[in-house]
Scaffold this active site. Structure first.
Site, PDB file in Angstrom:
ATOM      1  N   SER A 194       5.824  -5.413  -8.092  1.00 62.84           N
ATOM      2  CA  SER A 194       7.274  -5.294  -7.905  1.00 62.84           C
ATOM      3  C   SER A 194       7.635  -5.119  -6.423  1.00 62.84           C
ATOM      4  O   SER A 194       8.683  -5.604  -5.983  1.00 62.84           O
ATOM      5  CB  SER A 194       7.849  -4.159  -8.756  1.00 62.84           C
ATOM      6  OG  SER A 194       7.480  -2.905  -8.257  1.00 62.84           O
ATOM      7  N   MET A 245      -5.240  -1.716  -4.915  1.00 64.33           N
ATOM      8  CA  MET A 245      -5.982  -0.525  -5.312  1.00 64.33           C
ATOM      9  C   MET A 245      -7.431  -0.582  -4.842  1.00 64.33           C
ATOM     10  O   MET A 245      -8.366  -0.431  -5.638  1.00 64.33           O
ATOM     11  CB  MET A 245      -5.912  -0.341  -6.834  1.00 64.33           C
ATOM     12  CG  MET A 245      -4.500  -0.250  -7.377  1.00 64.33           C
ATOM     13  SD  MET A 245      -3.536   1.060  -6.588  1.00 64.33           S
ATOM     14  CE  MET A 245      -4.171   2.461  -7.496  1.00 64.33           C
ATOM     15  N   ARG A 246      -7.598  -0.790  -3.555  1.00 59.37           N
ATOM     16  CA  ARG A 246      -8.936  -0.832  -2.972  1.00 59.37           C
ATOM     17  C   ARG A 246      -8.948   0.013  -1.702  1.00 59.37           C
ATOM     18  O   ARG A 246      -7.996  -0.028  -0.923  1.00 59.37           O
ATOM     19  CB  ARG A 246      -9.297  -2.282  -2.575  1.00 59.37           C
ATOM     20  CG  ARG A 246      -9.295  -3.253  -3.707  1.00 59.37           C
ATOM     21  CD  ARG A 246     -10.568  -3.252  -4.494  1.00 59.37           C
ATOM     22  NE  ARG A 246     -11.728  -3.569  -3.687  1.00 59.37           N
ATOM     23  CZ  ARG A 246     -12.967  -3.163  -3.990  1.00 59.37           C
ATOM     24  NH1 ARG A 246     -13.187  -2.412  -5.043  1.00 59.37           N
ATOM     25  NH2 ARG A 246     -14.000  -3.508  -3.232  1.00 59.37           N
ATOM     26  N   ASN A 291       1.471  -0.352   4.590  1.00 60.09           N
ATOM     27  CA  ASN A 291       1.296   0.031   3.192  1.00 60.09           C
ATOM     28  C   ASN A 291       2.512   0.823   2.752  1.00 60.09           C
ATOM     29  O   ASN A 291       3.182   1.459   3.572  1.00 60.09           O
ATOM     30  CB  ASN A 291       0.036   0.905   3.048  1.00 60.09           C
ATOM     31  CG  ASN A 291      -0.229   1.289   1.593  1.00 60.09           C
ATOM     32  OD1 ASN A 291      -0.081   0.469   0.680  1.00 60.09           O
ATOM     33  ND2 ASN A 291      -0.611   2.539   1.359  1.00 60.09           N
ATOM     34  N   HIS A 349       3.531   3.887   0.084  1.00 60.54           N
ATOM     35  CA  HIS A 349       2.902   4.948  -0.706  1.00 60.54           C
ATOM     36  C   HIS A 349       4.006   5.768  -1.372  1.00 60.54           C
ATOM     37  O   HIS A 349       4.986   6.135  -0.716  1.00 60.54           O
ATOM     38  CB  HIS A 349       2.046   5.825   0.212  1.00 60.54           C
ATOM     39  CG  HIS A 349       1.294   6.871  -0.543  1.00 60.54           C
ATOM     40  ND1 HIS A 349       0.206   6.566  -1.330  1.00 60.54           N
ATOM     41  CD2 HIS A 349       1.485   8.204  -0.664  1.00 60.54           C
ATOM     42  CE1 HIS A 349      -0.253   7.678  -1.889  1.00 60.54           C
ATOM     43  NE2 HIS A 349       0.510   8.686  -1.500  1.00 60.54           N
ATOM     44  N   SER A 398       6.934   6.364   1.378  1.00 59.77           N
ATOM     45  CA  SER A 398       6.676   6.199   2.812  1.00 59.77           C
ATOM     46  C   SER A 398       6.092   4.825   3.071  1.00 59.77           C
ATOM     47  O   SER A 398       5.250   4.348   2.302  1.00 59.77           O
ATOM     48  CB  SER A 398       5.634   7.226   3.301  1.00 59.77           C
ATOM     49  OG  SER A 398       5.987   8.540   2.934  1.00 59.77           O
ATOM     50  N   ASP A 411      -4.175   6.491   3.354  1.00 58.55           N
ATOM     51  CA  ASP A 411      -2.774   6.942   3.385  1.00 58.55           C
ATOM     52  C   ASP A 411      -2.477   7.858   4.576  1.00 58.55           C
ATOM     53  O   ASP A 411      -1.699   8.803   4.469  1.00 58.55           O
ATOM     54  CB  ASP A 411      -2.401   7.665   2.076  1.00 58.55           C
ATOM     55  CG  ASP A 411      -2.567   6.772   0.854  1.00 58.55           C
ATOM     56  OD1 ASP A 411      -2.348   5.559   0.971  1.00 58.55           O
ATOM     57  OD2 ASP A 411      -2.920   7.294  -0.224  1.00 58.55           O
TER      58      ASP A 411
END
Ligand code: GRF
Length: 199
Positions: free
Chosen positions: A16, A92-93, A109, A111, A138, A147
């Protein structure tokens, strides 16, 4: 307008946020265009959506591959597509150091927490358990630590009485879809301004 920056999106799931980036890029003044959507999961729904929208896709399952080898395959696909930037969107790595180094300052990214709070998984549960007044999201630059890179922008999302992780994550997602395209566009514009000195 100057040529748009070329963006590759890496995802593992529904996509999404990729969709939000994609539809934002339909605006005439958007400074980026998606050139590739790539995944470690050939069945990721986000790939189907990208294909339906006419975007090139690439998938390579990571199973049975060393992390650095899989990252090298993804890196090669992204570079072959001519990408200037990578947006991670539910990828998801954990990324190897070499991959991250190669995209320093050019990989973002999103998060679903107000970093530095709640790195990693189950962010909404943790915000609720802590009794926080707000969750949020974020957008940050990706560094080797999970992250942990410099935060470019955040949106706070109020926690309502009776919220559970599902209801909170659904509202945070609305904020994500607005924050990511806007932050990426601003970042690309700033970098382009510095690169040609024109501002
Ligand atoms: C989002 O919550 C994002 O913040 C996190 O992973 C989720 C991906 O969702 N990194 P989607 O695939 O973009 O719908």
């Amino acid at each position: 307008m100057a040529e748009r920056a070329k963006l590759a999106v890496l995802l593992s799931g529904r996509g999404s946020n990729m969709a939000a980036l994609l539809y934002a890029a339909k605006a005439q003044d958007c400074p980026y265009a998606i050139v590739l959507v790539a995944s470690n999961d050939p069945d990721a729904p986000g790939l189907q959506l990208a294909q339906a929208e006419g975007i090139a896709t690439f998938a390579r399952p990571h199973k049975g591959m060393a992390r650095s080898d899989h990252d090298a395959v993804m890196d090669a696909a992204v570079r072959a597509a001519g990408a200037d930037y990578i947006a991670l969107a539910g990828y998801m790595r954990i990324l190897s150091e070499g991959f991250v180094r190669g995209w320093q300052g050019r990989m973002l990214n999103i998060h679903p927490s107000l970093l530095p709070k709640y790195k990693g998984l189950h962010t909404h549960e943790r915000a609720l358990e802590a009794g926080d007044s707000h969750g949020g999201c974020s957008v940050h630059l990706v560094t080797a630590e999970l992250d942990d890179g410099p935060v470019l922008a955040q949106t706070e999302v109020a926690i309502l009485p009776g919220d559970d992780a599902d209801s909170l994550s659904a509202r945070v997602l609305i904020a994500e879809h607005q924050l990511y395209p806007r932050t990426l566009a601003a970042y690309v514009r700033t970098r382009a301004g510095h690169a040609d000195g024109a501002g």
